[in-house]
Design a protein around this motif. Structure first.
Motif, short mmCIF file in Angstrom:
data_model
loop_
_atom_site.label_atom_id
_atom_site.label_comp_id
_atom_site.label_asym_id
_atom_site.label_seq_id
_atom_site.Cartn_x
_atom_site.Cartn_y
_atom_site.Cartn_z
N PHE A 136 4.02 0.50 -13.02
CA PHE A 136 4.04 -0.21 -14.29
C PHE A 136 2.66 -0.10 -14.94
O PHE A 136 1.67 -0.54 -14.37
N ARG A 137 2.63 0.49 -16.14
CA ARG A 137 1.37 0.70 -16.83
C ARG A 137 1.24 -0.24 -18.02
O ARG A 137 2.20 -0.44 -18.77
N ILE A 138 0.05 -0.83 -18.18
CA ILE A 138 -0.29 -1.56 -19.40
C ILE A 138 -1.40 -0.77 -20.06
O ILE A 138 -2.58 -0.86 -19.69
N ALA A 139 -1.03 0.05 -21.04
CA ALA A 139 -1.99 0.96 -21.65
C ALA A 139 -3.13 0.21 -22.32
O ALA A 139 -4.30 0.62 -22.22
N ASP A 140 -2.83 -0.89 -23.00
CA ASP A 140 -3.86 -1.62 -23.73
C ASP A 140 -4.90 -2.24 -22.81
O ASP A 140 -6.03 -2.51 -23.23
N GLU A 141 -4.52 -2.49 -21.57
CA GLU A 141 -5.45 -3.08 -20.60
C GLU A 141 -6.09 -2.03 -19.70
O GLU A 141 -6.97 -2.36 -18.90
N GLY A 142 -5.62 -0.78 -19.81
CA GLY A 142 -6.19 0.28 -18.99
C GLY A 142 -5.90 0.12 -17.51
O GLY A 142 -6.74 0.45 -16.67
N VAL A 143 -4.69 -0.35 -17.18
CA VAL A 143 -4.33 -0.56 -15.78
C VAL A 143 -2.95 0.01 -15.50
O VAL A 143 -2.11 0.14 -16.41
N VAL A 144 -2.72 0.34 -14.24
CA VAL A 144 -1.39 0.71 -13.77
C VAL A 144 -1.19 0.06 -12.41
O VAL A 144 -2.10 0.03 -11.57
N PHE A 145 -0.01 -0.50 -12.22
CA PHE A 145 0.36 -1.12 -10.94
C PHE A 145 1.17 -0.09 -10.17
O PHE A 145 2.28 0.27 -10.57
N SER A 146 0.61 0.40 -9.06
CA SER A 146 1.15 1.61 -8.42
C SER A 146 2.06 1.33 -7.24
O SER A 146 2.60 2.27 -6.67
N GLY A 147 2.25 0.07 -6.87
CA GLY A 147 3.07 -0.19 -5.69
C GLY A 147 2.54 0.57 -4.50
O GLY A 147 1.34 0.55 -4.20
N ASP A 148 3.43 1.30 -3.81
CA ASP A 148 3.02 2.11 -2.66
C ASP A 148 3.01 3.60 -3.00
O ASP A 148 3.09 4.45 -2.10
N THR A 149 2.92 3.94 -4.29
CA THR A 149 2.89 5.34 -4.68
C THR A 149 1.49 5.93 -4.56
O THR A 149 1.32 7.05 -4.04
N LEU A 150 0.47 5.21 -5.01
CA LEU A 150 -0.91 5.71 -4.97
C LEU A 150 -1.83 4.61 -4.50
O LEU A 150 -1.78 3.48 -5.01
N PHE A 151 -2.67 4.96 -3.52
CA PHE A 151 -3.65 4.04 -2.97
C PHE A 151 -5.06 4.59 -3.15
O PHE A 151 -5.24 5.75 -3.54
N GLN A 152 -6.03 3.76 -2.82
CA GLN A 152 -7.39 4.26 -2.70
C GLN A 152 -7.41 5.24 -1.53
O GLN A 152 -7.20 4.87 -0.38
N GLY A 153 -7.59 6.53 -1.83
CA GLY A 153 -7.60 7.54 -0.79
C GLY A 153 -6.38 8.44 -0.77
O GLY A 153 -6.33 9.38 0.03
N GLY A 154 -5.39 8.20 -1.63
CA GLY A 154 -4.30 9.15 -1.68
C GLY A 154 -2.92 8.55 -1.78
O GLY A 154 -2.75 7.36 -2.01
#
Length: 210
Positions: A136-154
């Protein structure tokens, strides 16, 4: 209009799949303003989630995917907010149905737009960790909630049923790494990262899968 609030609640419990069970800490994200909000992944324990919602109107629970550690508090949160809905991508219904007694009340689709408290969340279907995984992306806030798709490190894990490494890497490449590099990635477990920090490692991830 109230300012957008993004809050993180960490809950603890277990994840079970394919006959194994593991202890996990999950990030639960509450997004909205002072009057209404959505919950992204009602995991494990409803009490701290309900405390963070407070007296606001909960409009929806949005599920990044159907693994049981991300669904454990759904029933109790909805019991406290009976007018709220819960949505998951239809491709994860087999995971949902394995642990939930009732069907979801909404279906997520790629490109769908969800508004709450002045924020617009864009749904990105990012299969791989599970067939129906979504960000879920909020473009105006410059954030995306990635769940378990992308983490710090891959990429998220793909060693269990209904997951595929090549699929998750392609989802990240096409749907996430195309976002502005300064985009903050709010993950389903662990610390935040940014698109700019992760993008240079795409070739390493691809090589890891061969």
């Amino acid at each position: 209009m109230s300012a957008i609030r993004i809050e993180k609640v960490v809950t603890s419990g277990t994840f079970s799949l394919d006959g194994g069970t593991w202890d996990v800490d999950n990030n639960v994200w509450i997004v909205g303003d002072d009057s209404e909000c959505v919950v992204i992944d009602a995991a494990h324990d409803a009490r701290p989630i309900l405390d963070a919602i407070g007296d606001r109107t909960l409009t929806q629970i949005l599920c990044t995917h159907g693994h049981d550690d991300h669904l454990g508090a759904v029933t109790d949160v909805l019991a406290a907010h009976p007018d709220a809905t819960v949505s998951i991508h239809p491709d994860d219904r087999m995971l949902w149905d394995a642990v939930m007694d009732q069907p979801p009340t909404g279906a997520l689709t790629d490109g769908q737009q969800i508004t709450v408290g002045g924020a617009r969340l864009d749904v990105l279907h990012t299969p791989g960790h599970s067939p129906g995984a979504c960000c879920f992306r909020i473009a105006d806030e410059g954030v995306v909630f990635s769940g378990d798709t992308l983490f710090q490190g891959g990429p998220g894990a793909t060693g269990r049923s209904f997951s595929d490494f090549g699929t998750i890497v392609e989802s990240i490449r096409s749907s996430l790494l195309s976002l502005p590099p300064e985009t903050v990635v709010h993950t389903g477990h662990g610390d935040d990262t940014t698109i700019g920090d992760e993008a240079p490692h795409l070739a390493e991830w691809i090589a890891r899968g061969h």
